[in-house]
Design an enzyme around this catalytic site. Structure first.
Site, PDB file in Angstrom:
ATOM      1  N   ASN A   1       4.412   6.456 -13.613  1.00 42.50           N
ATOM      2  CA  ASN A   1       5.044   7.758 -13.780  1.00 42.50           C
ATOM      3  C   ASN A   1       6.492   7.502 -14.181  1.00 42.50           C
ATOM      4  O   ASN A   1       7.210   6.770 -13.493  1.00 42.50           O
ATOM      5  CB  ASN A   1       4.995   8.554 -12.476  1.00 42.50           C
TER       6      ASN A   1
ATOM      7  N   ARG B   1       0.835  -1.207   0.000  1.00 39.66           N
ATOM      8  CA  ARG B   1       0.000   0.000   0.000  1.00 39.66           C
ATOM      9  C   ARG B   1       0.867   1.255   0.000  1.00 39.66           C
ATOM     10  O   ARG B   1       1.862   1.339   0.725  1.00 39.66           O
ATOM     11  CB  ARG B   1      -0.946   0.000   1.201  1.00 39.66           C
ATOM     12  N   ASP B   2       0.451   2.221  -0.829  1.00 40.48           N
ATOM     13  CA  ASP B   2       1.158   3.508  -0.889  1.00 40.48           C
ATOM     14  C   ASP B   2       0.990   4.228   0.442  1.00 40.48           C
ATOM     15  O   ASP B   2      -0.093   4.242   1.037  1.00 40.48           O
ATOM     16  CB  ASP B   2       0.599   4.359  -2.035  1.00 40.48           C
ATOM     17  N   ILE B   3       2.055   4.854   0.933  1.00 44.64           N
ATOM     18  CA  ILE B   3       2.030   5.535   2.222  1.00 44.64           C
ATOM     19  C   ILE B   3       1.174   6.798   2.180  1.00 44.64           C
ATOM     20  O   ILE B   3       0.726   7.278   3.227  1.00 44.64           O
ATOM     21  CB  ILE B   3       3.492   5.852   2.656  1.00 44.64           C
TER      22      ILE B   3
ATOM     23  N   HIS C   1       7.906   1.090 -10.710  1.00 43.96           N
ATOM     24  CA  HIS C   1       6.706   0.737  -9.941  1.00 43.96           C
ATOM     25  C   HIS C   1       5.451   1.113 -10.701  1.00 43.96           C
ATOM     26  O   HIS C   1       5.400   2.156 -11.350  1.00 43.96           O
ATOM     27  CB  HIS C   1       6.689   1.397  -8.566  1.00 43.96           C
TER      28      HIS C   1
ATOM     29  N   HIS D   1       1.521   2.148 -10.157  1.00 50.73           N
ATOM     30  CA  HIS D   1       0.479   2.566  -9.223  1.00 50.73           C
ATOM     31  C   HIS D   1      -0.812   1.887  -9.658  1.00 50.73           C
ATOM     32  O   HIS D   1      -1.236   2.025 -10.810  1.00 50.73           O
ATOM     33  CB  HIS D   1       0.234   4.078  -9.298  1.00 50.73           C
TER      34      HIS D   1
ATOM     35  N   VAL E   1      10.456   8.108  -7.012  1.00 53.32           N
ATOM     36  CA  VAL E   1      11.247   6.952  -6.573  1.00 53.32           C
ATOM     37  C   VAL E   1      11.715   6.233  -7.833  1.00 53.32           C
ATOM     38  O   VAL E   1      10.887   5.765  -8.636  1.00 53.32           O
ATOM     39  CB  VAL E   1      10.424   6.008  -5.674  1.00 53.32           C
TER      40      VAL E   1
HETATM   41  P1  5GP Z   1       6.188   8.142  -7.904  1.00 53.39           P
HETATM   42  O1  5GP Z   1       5.974   9.574  -7.483  1.00 53.39           O
HETATM   43  O2  5GP Z   1       7.676   7.851  -8.029  1.00 53.39           O
HETATM   44  O3  5GP Z   1       5.421   7.748  -9.139  1.00 53.39           O
HETATM   45  O4  5GP Z   1       5.592   7.240  -6.769  1.00 53.39           O
HETATM   46  C1  5GP Z   1       6.242   6.996  -5.561  1.00 53.39           C
HETATM   47  C2  5GP Z   1       5.186   6.630  -4.560  1.00 53.39           C
HETATM   48  O5  5GP Z   1       5.830   6.064  -3.442  1.00 53.39           O
HETATM   49  C3  5GP Z   1       4.374   7.828  -4.047  1.00 53.39           C
HETATM   50  O6  5GP Z   1       2.999   7.627  -4.358  1.00 53.39           O
HETATM   51  C4  5GP Z   1       4.653   7.834  -2.553  1.00 53.39           C
HETATM   52  O7  5GP Z   1       3.516   8.179  -1.774  1.00 53.39           O
HETATM   53  C5  5GP Z   1       5.113   6.418  -2.296  1.00 53.39           C
HETATM   54  N1  5GP Z   1       6.022   6.292  -1.178  1.00 53.39           N
HETATM   55  C6  5GP Z   1       7.092   7.103  -0.884  1.00 53.39           C
HETATM   56  N2  5GP Z   1       7.725   6.663   0.206  1.00 53.39           N
HETATM   57  C7  5GP Z   1       7.050   5.542   0.618  1.00 53.39           C
HETATM   58  C8  5GP Z   1       7.257   4.637   1.724  1.00 53.39           C
HETATM   59  O8  5GP Z   1       8.181   4.756   2.524  1.00 53.39           O
HETATM   60  N3  5GP Z   1       6.360   3.615   1.834  1.00 53.39           N
HETATM   61  C9  5GP Z   1       5.316   3.445   0.960  1.00 53.39           C
HETATM   62  N4  5GP Z   1       4.504   2.413   1.177  1.00 53.39           N
HETATM   63  N5  5GP Z   1       5.120   4.285  -0.093  1.00 53.39           N
HETATM   64  C10 5GP Z   1       5.982   5.316  -0.256  1.00 53.39           C
END
Ligand code: 5GP
Ligand code: ZN
Length: 119
Positions: free
Chosen positions: A92, A34-36, A105, A107, A101
């Protein structure tokens, strides 16, 4: 090729268990958690266990694992009862598209109406 766990990569640390996460599914090649900071009632991230910086790099070096990410996303969507209501799978790619990140990944978003086009 950067497929070993990267010491400075948050998602590699989730794969190894060094950073905790709410894992909803794990396969031989993928982890879903799950996303944080959820943007929908269901917001799950599906990652390959191998470190690649984005989905294009993963597809180029490990096409079967890129497919596995999509398979796991579909399985989690079914587990979360999203098949009838619909859901979205988003990669993304690049900071200009919101990637923060740099470990590939997906979403998986669902459980509410989703507008098109996305912002
Ligand atoms: P991006 O912005 O790279 O497409 O997505 C990265 C996602 O990782 C974001 O939606 C963010 O909320 C999630 N995220 C960042 N740090 C953590 C973490 O420590 N744990 C979890 N579960 N999600 C994280
Ligand atoms: Zn990584």
């Amino acid at each position: 090729m950067a497929t070993e766990a990267q010491a400075d990569c948050l998602f590699c640390k989730i794969v190894t268990g060094d950073v905790p996460a709410t894992i909803v599914r794990e396969t031989e090649t993928t982890v879903a958690f799950r996303d944080i900071n959820p943007q929908a009632p269901t917001h799950v991230l599906v990652i390959p266990k191998v470190h690649r910086p984005d989905i294009a790099a993963l597809a180029a070096s490990h096409p079967q694992i890129a497919a596995d990410v999509l398979t796991t996303a579909g399985e989690v969507a079914a587990m979360e009862d999203l098949v009838d209501s619909g859901y979205r799978v988003v990669f993304n790619t690049g900071s200009g598209a919101g990637q923060t990140v740099f470990h590939a990944h997906a979403h998986l978003l669902g459980g509410r109406g989703l507008n098109w086009p996305p912002g």
